[in-house]
Design a protein around this motif. Structure first.
Motif, PDB file in Angstrom:
ATOM      1  N   ALA A 174       0.825  -1.205   0.000  1.00 13.87           N
ATOM      2  CA  ALA A 174       0.000   0.000   0.000  1.00 13.87           C
ATOM      3  C   ALA A 174       0.861   1.257   0.000  1.00 13.87           C
ATOM      4  N   ASP A 175       2.023   1.186   0.644  1.00 15.18           N
ATOM      5  CA  ASP A 175       2.937   2.324   0.656  1.00 15.18           C
ATOM      6  C   ASP A 175       3.413   2.637  -0.767  1.00 15.18           C
ATOM      7  N   THR A 176       3.714   1.582  -1.515  1.00 16.72           N
ATOM      8  CA  THR A 176       4.099   1.767  -2.913  1.00 16.72           C
ATOM      9  C   THR A 176       2.946   2.334  -3.735  1.00 16.72           C
ATOM     10  N   ALA A 177       1.748   1.806  -3.495  1.00 18.17           N
ATOM     11  CA  ALA A 177       0.575   2.298  -4.214  1.00 18.17           C
ATOM     12  C   ALA A 177       0.283   3.755  -3.870  1.00 18.17           C
ATOM     13  N   HIS A 178       0.516   4.112  -2.614  1.00 17.33           N
ATOM     14  CA  HIS A 178       0.310   5.490  -2.168  1.00 17.33           C
ATOM     15  C   HIS A 178       1.170   6.454  -2.970  1.00 17.33           C
ATOM     16  N   ALA A 179       2.403   6.060  -3.237  1.00 12.15           N
ATOM     17  CA  ALA A 179       3.298   6.912  -4.013  1.00 12.15           C
ATOM     18  C   ALA A 179       2.791   7.105  -5.434  1.00 12.15           C
ATOM     19  N   ALA A 180       1.973   6.150  -5.915  1.00  5.50           N
ATOM     20  CA  ALA A 180       1.403   6.243  -7.256  1.00  5.50           C
ATOM     21  C   ALA A 180       0.036   6.919  -7.259  1.00  5.50           C
ATOM     22  N   GLY A 181      -0.405   7.408  -6.097  1.00  7.19           N
ATOM     23  CA  GLY A 181      -1.666   8.136  -6.039  1.00  7.19           C
ATOM     24  C   GLY A 181      -2.864   7.333  -5.604  1.00  7.19           C
ATOM     25  N   GLN A 182      -2.656   6.094  -5.131  1.00  7.51           N
ATOM     26  CA  GLN A 182      -3.770   5.279  -4.669  1.00  7.51           C
ATOM     27  C   GLN A 182      -3.981   5.449  -3.169  1.00  7.51           C
ATOM     28  N   ALA A 183      -5.235   5.432  -2.763  1.00  3.73           N
ATOM     29  CA  ALA A 183      -5.590   5.497  -1.348  1.00  3.73           C
ATOM     30  C   ALA A 183      -5.911   4.099  -0.842  1.00  3.73           C
ATOM     31  N   PHE A 184      -5.548   3.828   0.413  1.00  2.00           N
ATOM     32  CA  PHE A 184      -5.862   2.549   1.051  1.00  2.00           C
ATOM     33  C   PHE A 184      -6.292   2.858   2.470  1.00  2.00           C
ATOM     34  N   SER A 185      -7.541   2.559   2.779  1.00  2.45           N
ATOM     35  CA  SER A 185      -8.088   2.896   4.091  1.00  2.45           C
ATOM     36  C   SER A 185      -8.693   1.673   4.746  1.00  2.45           C
ATOM     37  N   LEU A 186      -8.540   1.593   6.070  1.00  2.00           N
ATOM     38  CA  LEU A 186      -9.183   0.552   6.864  1.00  2.00           C
ATOM     39  C   LEU A 186     -10.522   1.044   7.395  1.00  2.00           C
ATOM     40  N   GLY A 187     -11.439   0.109   7.612  1.00  2.00           N
ATOM     41  CA  GLY A 187     -12.770   0.476   8.078  1.00  2.00           C
ATOM     42  C   GLY A 187     -12.878   0.648   9.582  1.00  2.00           C
ATOM     43  N   TYR A 188     -11.891   1.302  10.201  1.00  2.00           N
ATOM     44  CA  TYR A 188     -11.965   1.583  11.633  1.00  2.00           C
ATOM     45  C   TYR A 188     -12.852   2.808  11.836  1.00  2.00           C
ATOM     46  N   GLN A 189     -14.100   2.566  12.183  1.00  2.00           N
ATOM     47  CA  GLN A 189     -15.116   3.614  12.191  1.00  2.00           C
ATOM     48  C   GLN A 189     -14.865   4.692  13.242  1.00  2.00           C
ATOM     49  N   ARG A 190     -14.352   4.301  14.404  1.00  2.00           N
ATOM     50  CA  ARG A 190     -14.252   5.280  15.482  1.00  2.00           C
ATOM     51  C   ARG A 190     -13.272   6.408  15.173  1.00  2.00           C
ATOM     52  N   ARG A 191     -12.322   6.173  14.307  1.00  2.00           N
ATOM     53  CA  ARG A 191     -11.411   7.242  13.897  1.00  2.00           C
ATOM     54  C   ARG A 191     -12.155   8.379  13.178  1.00  2.00           C
ATOM     55  N   HIS A 192     -13.346   8.091  12.692  1.00  2.00           N
ATOM     56  CA  HIS A 192     -14.109   9.082  11.948  1.00  2.00           C
ATOM     57  C   HIS A 192     -15.207   9.733  12.790  1.00  2.00           C
ATOM     58  N   LEU A 193     -15.427   9.234  13.989  1.00  2.00           N
ATOM     59  CA  LEU A 193     -16.495   9.760  14.836  1.00  2.00           C
ATOM     60  C   LEU A 193     -16.029  10.989  15.607  1.00  2.00           C
ATOM     61  N   ALA A 194     -16.887  11.995  15.672  1.00  2.00           N
ATOM     62  CA  ALA A 194     -16.512  13.266  16.300  1.00  2.00           C
ATOM     63  C   ALA A 194     -16.096  13.094  17.752  1.00  2.00           C
ATOM     64  N   GLU A 356      -5.105  10.717   4.996  1.00  2.00           N
ATOM     65  CA  GLU A 356      -5.674   9.410   5.305  1.00  2.00           C
ATOM     66  C   GLU A 356      -5.789   9.243   6.813  1.00  2.00           C
ATOM     67  N   ILE A 357      -6.996   8.995   7.312  1.00  2.00           N
ATOM     68  CA  ILE A 357      -7.245   8.890   8.748  1.00  2.00           C
ATOM     69  C   ILE A 357      -6.938   7.490   9.271  1.00  2.00           C
ATOM     70  N   SER A 358      -7.188   6.474   8.452  1.00  2.00           N
ATOM     71  CA  SER A 358      -7.059   5.093   8.917  1.00  2.00           C
ATOM     72  C   SER A 358      -6.176   4.292   7.970  1.00  2.00           C
ATOM     73  N   PRO A 359      -4.861   4.511   7.997  1.00  2.00           N
ATOM     74  CA  PRO A 359      -3.955   3.806   7.085  1.00  2.00           C
ATOM     75  C   PRO A 359      -3.778   2.348   7.491  1.00  2.00           C
ATOM     76  N   PRO A 360      -3.320   1.506   6.579  1.00  2.00           N
ATOM     77  CA  PRO A 360      -3.191   0.072   6.894  1.00  2.00           C
ATOM     78  C   PRO A 360      -2.245  -0.234   8.034  1.00  2.00           C
ATOM     79  N   VAL A 361      -1.239   0.623   8.276  1.00  2.00           N
ATOM     80  CA  VAL A 361      -0.307   0.355   9.367  1.00  2.00           C
ATOM     81  C   VAL A 361      -1.004   0.363  10.724  1.00  2.00           C
ATOM     82  N   ALA A 362      -2.187   0.977  10.810  1.00  2.00           N
ATOM     83  CA  ALA A 362      -2.938   0.985  12.062  1.00  2.00           C
ATOM     84  C   ALA A 362      -3.365  -0.414  12.483  1.00  2.00           C
ATOM     85  N   ALA A 363      -3.339  -1.360  11.559  1.00  2.00           N
ATOM     86  CA  ALA A 363      -3.749  -2.730  11.887  1.00  2.00           C
ATOM     87  C   ALA A 363      -2.730  -3.470  12.743  1.00  2.00           C
ATOM     88  N   LEU A 364      -1.467  -3.033  12.737  1.00  2.00           N
ATOM     89  CA  LEU A 364      -0.416  -3.807  13.421  1.00  2.00           C
ATOM     90  C   LEU A 364      -0.582  -3.863  14.944  1.00  2.00           C
TER      91      LEU A 364
END
Length: 411
Positions: A174-194, A356-364
Motif C-alpha cells: 500500500a505504501d508503494t501504491a500510495h506513491a502512485a496516487g492510490q488510497a488505502f483505508s481501513l474500516g476503523y469507524q471510530r477514527r471518523h467519529l466526532a 488518510e485517517i485510517s492507514p493500513p499500518v494501524a492494523a499492526l
C-alpha cells in the motif's frame, strides 16, 4: 447505541476543547527493545500516510467515483447506503459468494451495477476506480493485493488480514501504491467519529498531562448474531468477538493515546460458541501505562466506554457523551470535531487530497494485542508482545513476567 440513563453531573456546563498538539510516544520499558523500534516505525509510517494522496489517473474529476463492492452482506449494504447518501460515488460491480445477496443489494440500491459471478470476472473488469472489501478476514489479503495491482483505491473492512506477515506485506504494498496516487483505508469507524476525534485531540494536546491508566469496556449482544455465519467459524474468525467487533475498540485505544502494546494477561471464554465471546485483559502499554480491557459479547445492551486517566484530568467516553473529571467533579466536554465515516473519508482522500485517517499500518498494534490476548487466554500465562517486523507474539511464563515488571511509577 442503546438508550441509557444519563450520567449524573452538571450537563449544562460544557467545556470546550483546545487545539491538538502532537505529542510523541515511546516505549520506555527498556526490556522491550523491539517494541521501541516498532513504535517508532509505526509513527513514521502513519506520518507518511498522513500526507496528501492524489486521485488516480484512471478517474476523472468531473465524474462519480466508480466502486466495486465485494461482500454484499450487512457491511456491504451499510457502506453502500453511506456512499449513496454522499452522492459522489456509485457502484458499478457487485460480488458475493451468494449470488442472491449480490442480487438483493443490486435491486435495493444499485440497479445499474453488474453482478459478477467470480473474482476473476470482477478483477478483469474495466471502469472501476475503487473497491470496498467486506468479506471474511481470510480473504482480505488476496483481494486487497489484486485491487492494488489494478490501480484501484481500497477501503478494507477490519481486520486487515489474518496473519501478521500478510499485514506487513499489505502495508508495504500500500505504501508503494500510495506513491502512485492510490488510497488505502481501513474500516476503523471510530477514527471518523466526532467524539473519538475530540477525545484524541484532548489527550494528545498534553494540556491534561501524561496518560497514567486506561479502562476500556465493550459489550453487545454479538453472540446472538453469529450462528451459522463465518463469524462463528474459528478458521475464518479466530478470536471471535475480540477479533471482529473488538478490533474497533482496540484501535480506538491506540488512535486516541498513541501508545503501543507491550504485555498482557487475559482470560477468554466461548460460552457455547466456536469462538471467543468474553475476554478480560490486563495490559501493559508503552510509557508503563496500565490498561484494563473487557469484552462481553453476550450482553443485553450495547455499551462502549473508554476512560483515559491523565495526570490532571480523567477524560471519559461514557453513555455516548464525552466527560471530563477533576477534583471529584465531572462535567460535559464539548464534542466539536467533524463527524465522518470510512466511506466519506476515502472519498475525501480521493477527491480532495484529504489526509488518510485510517492507514493500513494501524492494523499492526491491533493485531499484536489481539493475538497476545488470545494466546494468554488459551495458555493462561502472561504474553509479551514482540513487535519486531518478523517476530510473532511470544508466551512468557508468569514468573519470568514478574521479573520484568517496570519500575513503580507512583513516585
Amino acid at each position: 447505541y442503546s438508550e441509557v440513563p444519563g450520567v449524573p453531573g452538571p450537563a449544562n456546563r460544557i467545556r470546550t476543547g483546545s487545539a491538538e498538539r502532537s505529542s510523541g510516544r515511546s516505549c520506555r520499558n527498556t526490556r522491550h527493545v523491539a517494541s521501541f523500534f516498532a513504535c517508532r516505525t509505526q509513527q513514521s509510517q502513519e506520518g507518511r500516510w498522513g500526507r496528501m494522496i492524489s486521485r488516480s489517473a484512471g478517474s476523472r474529476s468531473d465524474s462519480l467515483v466508480r466502486f466495486a463492492v465485494i461482500g454484499c452482506g450487512r457491511m456491504g449494504r451499510h457502506h453502500s447506503r453511506i456512499l449513496q447518501q454522499d452522492g459522489r460515488g456509485t457502484v458499478v460491480a457487485l460480488l458475493d459468494r451468494s449470488l442472491a445477496a449480490a442480487a438483493d443489494l443490486q435491486s435495493a440500491l444499485w440497479p445499474q451495477a453488474e453482478v459478477c459471478r467470480t473474482e476473476d470476472e470482477l478483477f478483469d473488469r474495466d471502469g472501476i476506480d475503487a473497491v470496498i472489501l467486506c468479506t471474511p478476514t481470510v480473504e482480505h489479503f488476496s483481494q486487497a493485493m489484486r485491487s492494488l495491482d489494478r490501480g484501484w483505491h481500497v477501503l478494507c473492512e477490519k481486520p486487515l488480514a489474518a496473519t501478521r506477515q500478510h499485514i506487513i506485506d499489505l502495508v508495504s504494498r500500500a505504501d508503494t501504491a500510495h506513491a502512485a496516487g492510490q488510497a488505502f483505508s481501513l474500516g476503523y469507524q471510530r477514527r471518523h467519529l466526532a467524539i473519538y476525534r475530540t477525545l484524541r485531540r484532548e489527550v494528545r494536546s498534553a494540556r491534561w498531562g501524561a496518560v497514567r491508566a486506561i479502562v476500556s469496556h465493550n459489550a453487545e449482544n454479538w453472540q446472538a448474531t453469529i450462528p451459522g455465519t463465518w463469524r462463528d467459524d474459528p478458521r475464518q474468525n479466530d478470536g471471535g468477538f475480540i477479533t471482529d467487533a473488538g478490533s474497533h475498540k482496540l484501535d480506538s485505544l491506540f488512535y486516541v493515546t498513541g501508545l503501543q502494546p507491550c504485555e498482557v494477561y487475559a482470560r477468554c471464554q466461548r460460552w457455547g460458541s466456536q469462538v471467543e465471546i468474553v475476554a478480560s485483559a490486563s495490559a501493559l502499554l508503552s510509557d508503563g501505562v496500565a490498561a484494563t480491557i473487557s469484552f462481553v459479547g453476550h450482553a443485553q445492551r450495547l455499551s462502549e466506554e473508554l476512560h483515559v486517566h491523565c495526570e490532571q484530568a480523567d477524560l471519559l467516553i461514557r453513555d455516548e457523551q464525552l466527560w471530563i473529571a477533576q477534583n471529584g467533579r465531572q462535567e460535559r466536554l464539548a464534542v466539536d470535531e467533524p463527524e465522518s465515516s470510512p466511506v466519506v473519508g476515502l472519498l475525501e482522500t480521493i477527491l480532495r487530497n484529504a489526509p488518510e485517517i485510517s492507514p493500513p499500518v494501524a492494523a499492526l498494534p491491533v493485531y499484536d494485542l489481539t493475538q497476545a490476548i488470545l494466546k494468554s487466554g488459551r495458555l493462561r500465562v502472561p504474553v509479551v508482545v514482540d513487535q519486531s517486523q518478523t517476530g510473532a507474539t511470544n508466551a512468557v511464563p508468569a514468573r519470568e513476567s514478574a521479573d520484568r515488571e517496570p519500575a513503580d511509577r507512583t513516585g
